[in-house]
Scaffold this active site. Structure first.
Site, PDB file in Angstrom:
ATOM      1  N   THR A  96       0.868  -1.183   0.000  1.00 24.10           N
ATOM      2  CA  THR A  96       0.000   0.000   0.000  1.00 24.10           C
ATOM      3  C   THR A  96       0.899   1.225   0.000  1.00 24.10           C
ATOM      4  O   THR A  96       1.542   1.533   1.001  1.00 24.10           O
ATOM      5  CB  THR A  96      -0.922   0.004   1.230  1.00 24.10           C
ATOM      6  OG1 THR A  96      -1.712  -1.188   1.228  1.00 24.10           O
ATOM      7  CG2 THR A  96      -1.855   1.212   1.192  1.00 24.10           C
ATOM      8  N   LYS A 172      -7.218   1.043  -2.955  1.00 22.67           N
ATOM      9  CA  LYS A 172      -6.771   0.626  -1.626  1.00 22.67           C
ATOM     10  C   LYS A 172      -6.675   1.819  -0.683  1.00 22.67           C
ATOM     11  O   LYS A 172      -7.056   1.734   0.492  1.00 22.67           O
ATOM     12  CB  LYS A 172      -5.413  -0.082  -1.722  1.00 22.67           C
ATOM     13  CG  LYS A 172      -4.840  -0.543  -0.373  1.00 22.67           C
ATOM     14  CD  LYS A 172      -5.782  -1.523   0.339  1.00 22.67           C
ATOM     15  CE  LYS A 172      -5.309  -1.867   1.743  1.00 22.67           C
ATOM     16  NZ  LYS A 172      -4.060  -2.627   1.785  1.00 22.67           N
ATOM     17  N   LYS A 247       0.093   5.509   8.437  1.00 23.16           N
ATOM     18  CA  LYS A 247       0.731   5.640   7.123  1.00 23.16           C
ATOM     19  C   LYS A 247      -0.304   5.656   6.008  1.00 23.16           C
ATOM     20  O   LYS A 247      -0.256   6.488   5.095  1.00 23.16           O
ATOM     21  CB  LYS A 247       1.723   4.493   6.922  1.00 23.16           C
ATOM     22  CG  LYS A 247       2.507   4.547   5.623  1.00 23.16           C
ATOM     23  CD  LYS A 247       1.905   3.713   4.512  1.00 23.16           C
ATOM     24  CE  LYS A 247       1.981   2.237   4.787  1.00 23.16           C
ATOM     25  NZ  LYS A 247       1.488   1.432   3.648  1.00 23.16           N
TER      26      LYS A 247
END
Length: 299
Positions: A96, A172, A247
């Site tokens: 990701t 995502k 993150k």
């Protein structure tokens, strides 16, 4: 038998790699955690000293890495994949990361007559263990998607073709922003209800049969004891860490800035998880620990 390369044997990647082994794939693996690598060696896998060694040995490579800098290093570093990549190699990246990094790496691969696609995953550690993951795939064309699908379907049950390279990463980022918002919302809802005298399981039962139902409530509830065999029942050990959620929410905020699409709730969730990721009490815990953080704020 031809080798499949696998780089990144962490909480998700380790289970994914083992599902490939169960389905008859012969692997050559790499990870910075040498103890984990030795476990795979004991299970019959070949071991690489560097990502470049994997590219020299395989034309089918999967990467599952923590962040954009890790992806850049593994693909474009001094001992990276692109130093020895063979023409016709397909690289499937389930990390990701920033969409722009996916696009840059794909362009670099194309110059070397290889292919890089983004195929990030959803479904958590349980999905990785049980091979029920969803793969969000930006393959660029149908032929590449079908080639990737043959491999990804050994690790997941929903392999979704989203079109152009970079679209998997975009999907995502959006999904994980929603996940972070949902978890904060479920945590504060449960904390409020319990503070008002409701039984945790009873409240969860109402939510899960009403309009508030969501994955963070009915599958991954952050209150200890509501659902068995998930991180909230084992001190928030394992699972999806607060640092990773911070993150991912940061990636969403970067995308929001770049596209000028407002994400006020995503911004608030990001602020909360940044606090958790910096606090020694929470930074090594599953992201459901936000419930304990909010509970401590009770006056």
């Amino acid at each position: 038998m031809s080798l499949t390369g696998f780089i990144g044997l962490g909480n998700m990647g380790g289970h994914m790699a083992r599902n490939l082994i169960k389905n008859g794939k012969k692997l050559i693996v790499y990870d910075v955690n040498k103890a984990v690598v030795q476990e795979f060696k004991a299970e019959g896998c070949e071991v690489a000293a560097h990502p470049a060694d994997i590219a020299a040995a395989s034309k089918e490579i999967i990467t599952v890495l923590p962040s954009s800098p890790h992806v850049k290093a593994v693909y474009q570093g001094e001992a990276g994949i692109f130093k020895t990549i063979q023409p016709g190699t397909l690289c499937m990246d389930s990390s990701t990361i920033d969409q722009i990094v996916s696009l840059e790496v794909a362009q670099a691969a194309a110059l070397l007559k290889a292919e890089y696609i983004d195929a990030p995953i959803s479904g958590g550690v349980t999905g990785a263990q049980q091979a029920t993951l969803t793969f969000m795939v930006g393959a660029g064309n149908d032929a590449t998607f079908k080639r990737a699908e043959a491999v990804l379907s050994l690790m997941g049950k929903n392999i979704v073709n989203l079109g152009a390279v970079g679209n998997g990463t975009a999907a995502k980022i959006c999904n994980n922003m929603l996940l972070g918002i949902q978890m904060v919302a479920v945590a504060e809802t449960m904390n409020l209800g319990i503070s008002m005298g409701l039984d945790a399981k009873a409240l969860a039962g109402i939510v899960n049969t009403s309009s508030g139902r969501c994955w963070s409530s009915d599958t991954y509830n952050p209150v200890p004891g509501v659902i068995e065999n998930i991180p909230s029942c084992r001190g928030y050990a394992g699972g999806f860490g607060t640092t990773l959620m911070a993150k991912d929410l940061s990636l969403a905020q970067n995308a929001s800035t770049n596209t000028q699409a407002p994400t006020p709730m995503g911004s608030l969730a990001h602020q909360i998880y940044r606090i958790l990721a910096r606090d020694p009490q929470y930074q090594a815990k599953d992201f459901g620990v936000v419930y304990q953080f909010l509970k401590k704020q009770n006056s």
